[in-house]
Every structure is written in structure tokens, then in C-alpha cells.
Design a protein around this motif. Structure first.
Motif, PDB file in Angstrom:
ATOM      1  N   LEU A  19     -10.462   9.198  -2.387  1.00 60.28           N
ATOM      2  CA  LEU A  19     -10.014   7.919  -1.807  1.00 60.28           C
ATOM      3  C   LEU A  19      -8.783   7.412  -2.553  1.00 60.28           C
ATOM      4  O   LEU A  19      -7.802   6.980  -1.960  1.00 60.28           O
TER       5      LEU A  19
ATOM      6  N   PHE B 209      -5.577   9.331  -1.642  1.00 58.73           N
ATOM      7  CA  PHE B 209      -5.025   8.920  -0.350  1.00 58.73           C
ATOM      8  C   PHE B 209      -4.414   7.530  -0.445  1.00 58.73           C
ATOM      9  O   PHE B 209      -3.387   7.236   0.179  1.00 58.73           O
ATOM     10  N   ALA B 210      -5.038   6.677  -1.252  1.00 61.67           N
ATOM     11  CA  ALA B 210      -4.461   5.346  -1.464  1.00 61.67           C
ATOM     12  C   ALA B 210      -3.093   5.464  -2.136  1.00 61.67           C
ATOM     13  O   ALA B 210      -2.157   4.718  -1.824  1.00 61.67           O
TER      14      ALA B 210
ATOM     15  N   ALA C 169      -0.695   6.369   0.413  1.00 68.28           N
ATOM     16  CA  ALA C 169      -0.388   5.177   1.208  1.00 68.28           C
ATOM     17  C   ALA C 169       0.579   4.265   0.461  1.00 68.28           C
ATOM     18  O   ALA C 169       1.547   3.732   1.026  1.00 68.28           O
ATOM     19  N   TRP C 170       0.344   4.109  -0.821  1.00 69.82           N
ATOM     20  CA  TRP C 170       1.218   3.245  -1.625  1.00 69.82           C
ATOM     21  C   TRP C 170       2.623   3.827  -1.705  1.00 69.82           C
ATOM     22  O   TRP C 170       3.627   3.138  -1.590  1.00 69.82           O
TER      23      TRP C 170
ATOM     24  N   TYR D  66       4.295   3.176   1.436  1.00 68.77           N
ATOM     25  CA  TYR D  66       4.639   1.768   1.509  1.00 68.77           C
ATOM     26  C   TYR D  66       5.899   1.482   0.696  1.00 68.77           C
ATOM     27  O   TYR D  66       6.803   0.769   1.125  1.00 68.77           O
TER      28      TYR D  66
ATOM     29  N   MET E 151       8.817   2.604   2.585  1.00 69.34           N
ATOM     30  CA  MET E 151       9.146   1.735   3.709  1.00 69.34           C
ATOM     31  C   MET E 151       9.840   0.462   3.257  1.00 69.34           C
ATOM     32  O   MET E 151      10.789  -0.010   3.905  1.00 69.34           O
TER      33      MET E 151
ATOM     34  N   ALA F 132       6.293   5.401   8.332  1.00 76.83           N
ATOM     35  CA  ALA F 132       5.132   4.707   8.877  1.00 76.83           C
ATOM     36  C   ALA F 132       4.308   5.667   9.734  1.00 76.83           C
ATOM     37  O   ALA F 132       3.069   5.680   9.673  1.00 76.83           O
TER      38      ALA F 132
ATOM     39  N   MET G 138       2.516   8.118   7.477  1.00 79.48           N
ATOM     40  CA  MET G 138       1.453   7.394   6.773  1.00 79.48           C
ATOM     41  C   MET G 138       0.265   7.187   7.706  1.00 79.48           C
ATOM     42  O   MET G 138      -0.888   7.435   7.336  1.00 79.48           O
ATOM     43  N   ALA G 139       0.571   6.754   8.953  1.00 80.03           N
ATOM     44  CA  ALA G 139      -0.512   6.529   9.910  1.00 80.03           C
ATOM     45  C   ALA G 139      -1.259   7.833  10.185  1.00 80.03           C
ATOM     46  O   ALA G 139      -2.477   7.871  10.256  1.00 80.03           O
TER      47      ALA G 139
ATOM     48  N   LEU H  30      -3.309   8.883   6.914  1.00 74.88           N
ATOM     49  CA  LEU H  30      -4.373   7.951   6.554  1.00 74.88           C
ATOM     50  C   LEU H  30      -5.381   7.794   7.689  1.00 74.88           C
ATOM     51  O   LEU H  30      -6.583   7.704   7.440  1.00 74.88           O
TER      52      LEU H  30
END
Lengths: 595, 437
Positions: B324, B327-328, B331-332, B335, B338, B351, B354-355, B358
Motif C-alpha cells: 500500500l 503505491f501511495a 501516487a505522491w 501528484y 502534476m 493524471a 496515476m488513475a 492506482l
């Protein structure tokens, strides 16, 4: 977007905490119960051994070979260099010679539709199973079982008893009596399996360790047992008796060294078993002993000073008592005997004249001290206590018949034990059948020792023993029991046999109980033949069996030939007896004494 | 993906002005930077290394777990116990090469490549329906047999959706405010074709991931909330319709909600139940690497869709939480990309990727831990499967490429000593980094 993802991950994290952490226990149990398989390791049943450690009963490993028809179809055999799938027909032809079965029969089982479990053969020995396994036929498996083997077979069947072959449950005899010690406790193993049945490596563990059964050692001497059984069986057939028993007790210890019964059964082959023949008649059947019971009357009379071996007894042909006329086996003129003669010639009338001088209470007391009317410490399953009637019931004819062994009952074991008491100088050793049980380390834990009980004085015992040597003497009733070079003490018995099925007297019990060498006996041998069709007298019928067994024992022990006895007893009175002599027992004297 | 996630400005400004996320973030960054340790970590290279590190760790982690989870079933199928692992390792090497190549490609190339990728994926997706080439696995016709290898063209389709979306909306600029421009040409025909082809193969899982990609692309492009609401409703109705019309899918939903089914290890929900068994068996600290019991043929797809359960069983809560966490981190990293980029193409593509990653991870993990119905998508980078691994690593390679183009990053990377010298850094030498300080 990041925030939503992190929130979802937070929810996931909490769910993981719940699933893997806090709420895991219940799921773990469910998972475990799904995967785990419990296997039961059957406990190996203990052995039954004879006094020398020889095996009388033991369990051997056997296998039940089973087949999975679905898997057998995949049987491949290497032909030349290639593996060919030959399936059930080839498996059947490969296995048939090993299992000793018909190939077509095997193939029919191997191709049974709609099942994955077919039993092929039971009781397969480990050797055969190893060969079967080596063929590598897929779907052939075996379940471990145990089979009970009785090396002595028929010779000891009724004593050892048997276990049912299917589930090893004990049904009778020692197997039944000591089932708890013999059977042990099955162990359980737990392992976790893969979906298709593989054992997951490292997942095996023992849940309950198996406790194998303990060995039980009997007092039985298997050589002697074998010999006694053969001698008895032969004689029962010769004289056409319905059944017979023989008991050998060691004089000094009371240990039962042989218990033969005939007809008997073979615990190795229950298919031919007759339930009536599984009974250990020597322990479980009480019968009226007959003249062998006179020994107790004489023991009491000697002990109470009623007679000496030389006391004169005037024996008429008939004796009126209780409205009956008692008689002896044969008609005879009025005879002038000694007390020794009365027992040697087994005179009922003489015995009444002696025994009636003792009260019923005194006699019952002696019967009980000799071990009658109570079970032995062996406490064999179904053992009979016999029946010694209360003194109050000693009225009418039974008051007199009980003096010579009728109207009460005892087992062969009890009667042989009576003679052990006399042979052992008046000290009764309660009979035992168990030496002990083995503990976990294989050491024998002896059965509780039995203490001797003095029944009569040593002098009485010695005197009585010498008196019954005359039974096998020139004038006695048991010339067939004689053993050349040895003094043989014993007593014949001929009794009316009470047939339980007919509810009435039918036929006789012919018996002989005795020991040799009489001056230093090691064993007492009792032989009992019920309802013989050829003859009725104990000496002639049972005597030869006694003779063979006793001779075997003497030869085996290398007993020294007997010296001549220092006690000079006679059967016939040495001089004319007078009815008026106050020391002579006679009908006249009985009347005088108001008996 | 909902409208609340719209963090980037809708007017194409370089400065992100999201609803609550961006401004605090900048504050946070500066405040964090004030801390001595965190401050040291903050550099133009941070995003690059976050993504590179998380990807590498996940791939290696995945290889180990694929080996562990597949060894038994391979063995039980009379194969070498490392056969699945060896294939996966080969694909990981290919994936690494692809990612390395992708990260070094000039940024402009990705804009140019978007159309060919789209066309290629449409062709491949179409070929799936050619009887001699398409392969049906478990009711889903989503495999394409090309000579000795089998590929899943849908994976390429995801990439196409990302690249085409980014290119289209980067060029549209403020026009996305108009519904017509929001729909054409991205939603219709591009996304519609690809998703229709995927649904034609009955692969609802992949379609859901594609919905998430499209949603993210639209959201970041600055499509209006109103339209978003509308599109979201239409999309939800579409999914509901698809579920409703398929007995199979209805049964899945019904069984997911049925407690009886969720307790029966032999029934319809057996896979899910055994997944829960595996997680619970692992408990706090796990049964140890390689010691899983559920992988002994109990748990279906143990090395694939349900590898997360085996991770939980063998490595316990730390193992699952690390996944987890990784994957976070991705994602970070996305982010960061972006909010820091000035390029709309980069922002939209990031984005989308990432989508993609995730959403797929959430659908997969959610199913394993019992929060979502089992739909059947692999866990990105971790599950066994060549097409998925290589395309996912390609997508991450693109992210790395974007990260290399962050302000100041390229200069710093160029200033690094060469690969050889870095490898020998333990040897005494005059470090250029020390000089820089």
C-alpha cells in the motif's frame, strides 16, 4: 485525486488491520479446519505371552489394499523406450499373481464405474504390499490394519479368547479381561493438505501420541498346555465324551500352568467357530464333582479327629438314611475296611459313616476354606463360583450325598485347587493365571501376589496325601493313573452330570485329580470328562490323561523316583472288626451315637 | 475519480490552484523543507527517485512473490517450480529496458507517439476478434496470440487512452470548457472505440480501469463539473447496465453481498474466501517467505490476481502495508509531477497514468481484502503477467521521462558522475558531489 487515493488506502489499511490482525483468529480456525486432516494411528495391541515369554497372541501389521478406478486407468508401462498407457487390464494382470487373485476379477473391480474407492483385498502382509507398491500402479493404496495371530490356535482358544477381525474388539477370555491394558490408545496426527491431497511439507504434527497396548504374561506354560490339550482331546474323542477339561496347577504357587478344554475353537479362524466352544469350561462351568469331593470330607474328619487312617470301618452293601437306601458303585458283601480303604475304594457308604459324624456347618466351613463357593482371584470373564449350599439346607438325602460330592457344584479349577492344598501340606495357594503386565519400559510388573491360606494342618495333609496314594494302589480305583517308579496320590470321581439343557441328570462326570511324585509334588493335574458314552468311572476314563500329562511333567522335570513311604496304611482292616468296638465305625455305632 | 479531485487549474495556468490541495501543499513543502532531514530530501530529483524507487521495489517484490506463489502450482503441474518465475523475470528485464528507453525519450516524442499508439492498439484490439488469433481465457476474450507469445492488447489500449487524451486536451486549451470539445474527439470516438472493443471481449475489469483513466484525464483537463456530473452518471448507468445484462456479473455482485457465500470455501466465492484465509493465516507478522499454505492449490490465481493475499500470508501485515505504501509513493510522485510541471500534456498524461495504476491497484486489493467484488484485474507491477508488466513499466518509464524534465532535474542528472563511477562510489575517490557542496 491524491487525497481520495490516500483515503481509500487508509480504509484498506484499516481493513487489513482487521482482517490480518484483530479478527484473524476465527478465519484462521476456518482455514485450518478446511486444510487439516486428522489421521488416526491405530495402537498396536499388546501381546499375550506365556510364563516363558512365548507368544500366545500377537498383532501383526496387515494392509487393506484399495483402488481408485479413475487413477488406475492412467497406468503406464514402459514398452521398449516409450511409456504406453495400458490402464486397468494391464494393472489387473500385473497385480493378480501378487495378490493371489483372478485377473478378470481384479479388472472388474478396477473398472467399477462411478466410484473412486474399491476394496481389493484385506489382510495383505507387509511383504506382499511392498511388492504391490513397487509396481507403481496409480490409484493403488493401502490402509494399515492389524491382524491378531494366535500361535497356539485351538490349544488355548477358550482361555485367550478372541478379538473380532474387523475392528479388533475383544470378545472373550484374556483378550476381553485385559482389554484395557492390551488395546492401548490410538494416536492422532494432524497434517495440512493441498487441495488435491498432497501433504504440505512441514505441516505434520502429532496431536496425541499413540500408546501401544501392553503385553500381558500368563502363568500358562505353552509346551505343557499343548501336551495337555492333545492328551485331553484324544481321550474325549476316544470315550465319546461331550466335553472335557484338564487343569494343571503348580503346587507351591497356585499358578495355573495349563487349562485345556475340548471341544475348543481356533481364534485364528472364526468362520468355523461354534460359540459354545469358546467357553472356558474349566473355569466357567460348575458341576457336581462326585467322589473327588470326598477328599474334603476326609480332610475335615482327620482334622477333627473323627478318624485316623487305620480306623476300622464296617461297610454294608446298603445303608438306610433319610428314607433311602444308599449304595456303592457295585454290590458287595459287608466289608471290613480302614478309613484309608474307604477313600481308596471310594465307598459312599463308608464315607457317610465317617462324614455324618461332622456337622453340616463344619463341612461347609471346610468346603469354603478349600475355595469352593467363591470365584478364584483369577476372576476370569464368566468364571463360575460354584454353589456350596448353606448348612441349613443340608436336610434329607442331600445331607448325605454332599459327603461324597453330589448336590453341590464346583468348577474344575476349584476341584484341582483342593488337591493343590493337600499337595502343598495343607496350605491353599489361591490359583492365578496372570504373571503380570509389562510397563512402558518393557519390564514385567507382577500381578499382586496371593497369600497362602492354611486349610488343614501339615500332619493332616501329609496323612491324607498318603491315604489317597492307595487310590492308585493295588486295591484302589485308579490303576490307570499309576506311573511306574513314582508314588501317585489322587482321587477318582464319578458323578451324575446335571444337564443344564435337559434340566435333569443325564450321564456322568468322570474325573481324576492327583499329583506325583506324591512325596514331593510340583504339579497337580485335574482331568474331567463330562457325559462320556463309553464307561463312567473316573479312574478308567480320566486316569490315562492324568497319567500322560503327569508322566510328561515328571520326565521334563527329571523328578527323582519315589522312595518307599514310611507310612504303612492299609485298605483292608488287619483284623476282624467288631460292631461293638467303640473305635470302629459301623451302622451299629451310628445308631448307638444317635446319628 | 470524482470531481472533487480536480486539483489542477482549469484555465491552463502553470500554478496549481486546486480546491484545498495545492495551496496547503506548497505551504507544507516549504515547511517540510525547513526541517533539516526532509529539507535534504527535497530536490528537483525527488520525484524521479520516488517513482524509480517505488517501481523498482514493487517489481522486485513482485518477482519474489510470484516465485513463491507459483512454485507449488508449477510443481504440481509437472513443471519446474521456477518456470512462471523465469518468464516473469524475463518480462521484468524487458520491462526495465522499455522503461529505461522510455525515460530517455525526448518529451516531444510522446506527444508525437500518441496517435500511432492509439491506432496500433485499436488494430490489436480488433485482431482479438479474429478467430485464429484471439484467445479466450476464463470467459474473457482478451488475449492475442502472436507467434510464440500471447499479449493482452488492452494494456496498450490503456496507454493509448492516456497519451491521446493528454495530447487532445493539451492542444484544446480553454476549449474544454465547451461540452462539444470535451466530448469530441476524445470521448467519442477515441475512448468509445477502445472501451467498446475491450467490453466486446467481456473484460469488465480492464474497462473499469479505462473509465478511471478517462475520468482522470477529463478532470485534470478542466472539464466543467456539470459535464462531469453528467458523464459520471452516464458512465455509472453504463456500468450498471452492463452488470445488469450479464447473469455472470449479477451473480458476482449477489455473491459478494451474500455472507453465506463469503463463508463457503468450496463455493462460488471460494477464491475470495481462500484469499481471506491466506490473509488471516499471515496475521500480524506472516508465516514466513515461502511458507504459504493457501498457495497449495487452495487459492486460485495465487500468483496472479490474488498475489496480494499470498503476500499477506507470507509476510503478514508489514508485507501488505508496504505494498500500500509503495503505491501511495507512486501516487505522491505523480501528484508532485502534476503540481510542478508547466506542461499540460505532462499533467494530463500523469493524471491518466496515476488513475490507471492506482485504480487497478485499488480494484485488485479491494477485491482481495473483501471490500470490492472480485473483478479480475492484476496488481500492477506485482502480479505475474508479461503484457501487464511491460506496459505498466512503460507507463512508469513515461512518468520517469516527465520527471527528468522537471525544472532543474535534467541539470542535476547530467551533473551526476557516470554509471560506472557511481557503481564504484565505495572506492576512495574525489567525489564531484562533495565539490558541489
Amino acid at each position: 485525486m491524491l487525497l481520495v487515493i490516500l483515503m481509500v488506502f487508509a480504509v484498506f489499511g484499516f481493513q487489513l488491520l482487521r482482517v490480518q490482525g484483530f479478527d484473524a483468529a476465527a478465519t484462521q480456525r476456518a482455514a485450518m479446519s478446511k486444510r487439516s486432516v486428522k489421521t488416526i494411528t491405530p495402537a498396536m495391541r499388546g501381546q499375550i505371552l506365556d510364563t516363558n515369554g512365548r507368544v500366545l497372541a500377537e498383532s501383526v501389521e496387515r494392509f487393506t489394499v484399495v483402488a481408485d478406478p479413475v487413477a488406475i486407468a492412467e497406468y503406464k508401462v514402459k514398452v521398449g523406450d516409450i511409456w504406453e498407457k495400458l490402464g486397468a487390464p494391464r494393472a489387473a494382470s500385473d497385480l493378480a499373481p501378487l495378490l493371489g487373485m483372478d485377473a478378470s476379477d481384479l479388472e472388474a473391480r478396477f473398472t467399477k464405474p462411478n466410484t473412486r474407492y474399491v476394496i481389493i483385498k484385506k489382510d495383505v502382509t507387509p511383504t506382499i504390499w511392498r511388492e504391490v507398491k513397487a509396481l507403481g500402479v496409480p490409484g493403488i493404496a493401502a490402509e494399515r490394519t492389524a491382524s491378531r495371530v494366535y500361535p497356539l490356535g485351538m490349544a488355548l482358544g477358550p482361555v485367550i479368547g478372541f478379538v473380532s477381525p474387523s475392528d479388533q474388539v475383544a470378545w472373550s477370555g484374556i483378550e476381553y479381561q485385559f482389554n484395557q491394558a492390551l488395546s492401548g490408545k490410538p494416536g492422532t496426527n494432524i497434517y495440512e493438505r493441498a487441495r488435491d491431497g498432497y501433504i504440505i511439507p512441514g505441516s505434520e504434527r502429532v496431536d496425541t501420541p499413540v500408546t501401544n497396548g501392553r503385553n500381558v504374561r500368563l502363568t500358562i506354560d505353552s509346551d505343557l498346555q499343548w501336551y495337555a490339550e492333545n492328551a485331553l482331546a484324544k481321550r474325549v474323542q476316544e470315550v465319546g465324551a461331550k466335553e472335557g477339561s484338564a487343569v494343571v496347577i503348580e503346587v507351591a504357587t497356585g499358578k495355573v500352568r495349563a487349562v485345556a478344554n475340548y471341544p475348543t475353537f481356533d481364534p485364528n479362524d472364526l468362520s468355523r467357530m461354534d460359540v459354545d466352544h469358546t467357553v472356558n469350561g474349566a473355569f466357567n462351568d460348575a458341576f457336581e464333582p462326585g467322589s473327588t469331593g470326598k477328599l474334603m470330607t476326609f480332610a475335615a474328619a482327620l482334622e477333627k479327629g473323627v478318624v485316623t487312617p487305620d480306623t476300622g470301618v464296617i461297610v454294608p452293601n446298603r445303608l438306610p438314611r433319610a428314607g433311602m437306601k444308599f449304595k456303592d458303585n457295585e454290590n458287595h458283601p459287608t466289608e471290613q475296611m480302614t478309613a484309608t480303604g474307604v477313600i481308596a475304594k471310594s465307598s459312599n457308604i463308608g464315607t457317610i459313616l465317617i462324614g455324618e459324624r461332622l456337622g453340616p456347618a463344619v463341612l461347609v466351613d471346610y468346603f469354603r476354606k478349600f475355595g469352593l463357593g467363591a470365584k478364584s482371584p483369577i476372576n476370569f470373564p464368566g468364571e463360575s463360583a460354584g454353589n456350596v449350599p448353606d448348612p441349613k439346607t443340608w436336610v434329607g438325602a442331600s445331607r448325605y450325598t454332599r459327603l461324597f460330592g453330589q448336590a453341590y457344584s464346583a468348577t474344575a479349577l476349584q476341584m484341582t485347587s483342593v488337591y493343590q492344598t493337600i499337595a502343598n501340606k495343607g496350605v491353599r495357594m489361591p490359583p492365578t493365571l496372570i504373571e503380570g503386565t509389562m510397563n512402558d519400559s518393557g519390564t514385567l510388573v507382577p500381578a499382586p501376589a496371593q497369600e497362602g491360606v492354611r486349610v488343614v494342618s501339615e500332619k493332616t495333609a501329609t496323612t491324607l496325601s498318603r491315604m489317597i496314594e492307595e487310590v492308585t494302589g493295588p486295591d484302589g480305583t485308579a490303576s490307570a493313573a499309576r506311573i511306574k517308579g513314582y508314588r501317585v496320590a489322587g482321587k477318582t470321581g464319578t458323578a451324575d452330570f446335571f444337564d443344564q439343557k435337559k434340566k435333569g441328570y443325564n450321564g456322568f462326570t468322570a474325573s481324576f485329580i492327583g499329583y506325583a511324585p506324591a512325596e514331593a509334588p510340583k504339579y497337580v493335574v485335574g482331568v474331567f470328562l463330562h457325559q462320556p458314552s463309553a464307561g463312567m468311572f473316573g479312574g478308567a476314563l480320566a486316569g490315562p490323561v492324568f497319567n500322560q500329562v503327569m508322566t510328561y511333567l515328571i520326565q521334563r522335570d527329571g523328578a527323582a523316583p519315589s522312595p518307599k513311604s514310611t507310612l504303612d496304611y492299609h485298605v483292608w482292616a488287619k483284623h476282624e472288626l467288631s460292631t461293638s468296638d467303640p473305635n470302629v465305625l459301623s451302622e451299629a455305632r451310628a445308631k448307638r451315637d444317635g446319628l | 475519480m470524482t470531481s472533487t479531485t480536480t486539483s489542477a487549474g482549469s484555465r491552463g495556468t502553470t500554478k496549481p490552484r486546486g480546491r484545498g490541495a495545492a495551496t496547503p501543499d506548497e505551504r507544507d513543502t516549504s515547511r517540510l523543507a525547513a526541517l533539516p532531514v526532509i529539507g535534504k530530501l527535497e530536490s528537483p530529483l525527488t520525484t524521479y527517485y520516488l517513482i524509480l524507487g517505488a517501481m523498482t521495489t514493487l517489481v522486485v517484490f513482485g518477482l519474489i512473490m510470484v516465485f513463491s506463489a507459483s512454485s507449488v502450482s508449477s510443481l504440481l503441474n509437472d513443471q519446474a517450480s521456477y518456470s512462471v518465475f523465469a518468464r516473469q523475470a524475463l518480462f521484468a528485464v524487458i520491462g526495465a529496458a522499455v522503461a529505461a528507453g522510455a525515460s530517455r525519450l525526448p518529451l516531444a516524442w510522446w506527444k508525437r507517439l500518441s496517435l500511432p499508439v492509439f491506432l496500433g492498439s485499436v488494430v490489436l484490439l480488433g485482431l482479438v476478434f479474429v478467430p485464429s488469433l484471439g484467445v479466450e481465457v476464463g470467459g474473457n476474450r482478451n488475449w492475442l496470440r502472436l507467434g510464440p507469445i500471447q499479449i493482452q492488447p488492452a494494456e496498450l489500449g490503456k496507454l493509448a487512452l492516456v497519451l491521446v487524451g493528454a495530447m487532445v486536451f493539451a492542444n484544446k486549451g480553454r476549449l474544454v470548457g465547451l461540452i462539444r470539445h470535451a466530448i469530441l474527439p476524445y470521448l467519442i470516438p477515441v475512448a468509445a472505440i477502445i472501451i467498446a472493443l475491450v467490453l466486446g471481449g467481456h473484460d469488465l475489469g480492464t474497462a473499469l480501469v479505462m473509465f478511471a483513466i478517462v475520468g482522470a484525464v477529463l478532470a485534470v483537463s478542466g472539464v466543467r463539473g456539470r459535464f462531469f456530473l453528467l458523464a459520471g452518471t452516464v458512465g455509472a448507468l453504463g456500468v450498471a447496465y452492463l452488470v445488469q445484462t450479464s447473469d455472470n456479473r449479477m451473480a458476482r455482485i449477489a455473491n459478494f453481498l451474500s455472507p453465506a457465500c463469503q463463508a463457503d470455501p468450496d463455493g462460488w466465492c471460494g477464491q475470495s474466501v481462500h484469499g481471506m484465509y491466506a490473509l488471516a493465516d499471515g496475521g500480524w507478522w506472516g508465516v514466513g517467505l515461502g511458507a504459504s499454505k493457501e498457495k497449495w492449490d487452495w487459492l486460485a490465481e495465487a500468483h496472479n490476481d490474488f498475489i496480494f493475499a499470498i503476500i499477506g500470508e507470507e509476510l503478514g501485515l508489514p508485507g501488505t502495508l508496504v505494498i500500500l505504501f509503495l503505491f501511495a509513493v507512486i501516487a505522491w510522485g505523480c501528484y508532485r509531477l502534476m503540481v510542478r510541471t508547466r506542461d499540460r500534456f505532462v499533467r494530463i498524461a500523469t493524471a491518466g497514468i496515476m488513475a490507471w495504476l492506482l485504480a487497478q491497484a485499488i480494484i485488485n486489493i479491494g477485491a482481495v481484502i473483501g471490500l470490492l467484488p472480485v473483478i479480475g484485474v492484476p496488481l500492477p507491477l506485482v502480479s505475474a503477467g508479461g503484457s501487464s508488466l511491460v506496459t505498466t513499466m512503460l507507463a512508469l518509464g513515461i512518468l520517469l521521462c516527465f520527471a527528468r524534465n522537471e525544472p532543474g532535474c535534467r541539470a542535476l542528472l547530467a551533473a551526476r558522475p557516470g554509471m560506472l563511477k557511481r557503481s564504484l562510489a565505495v572506492l576512495p575517490s574525489r567525489s564531484p558531489r562533495r565539490r558541489n557542496r
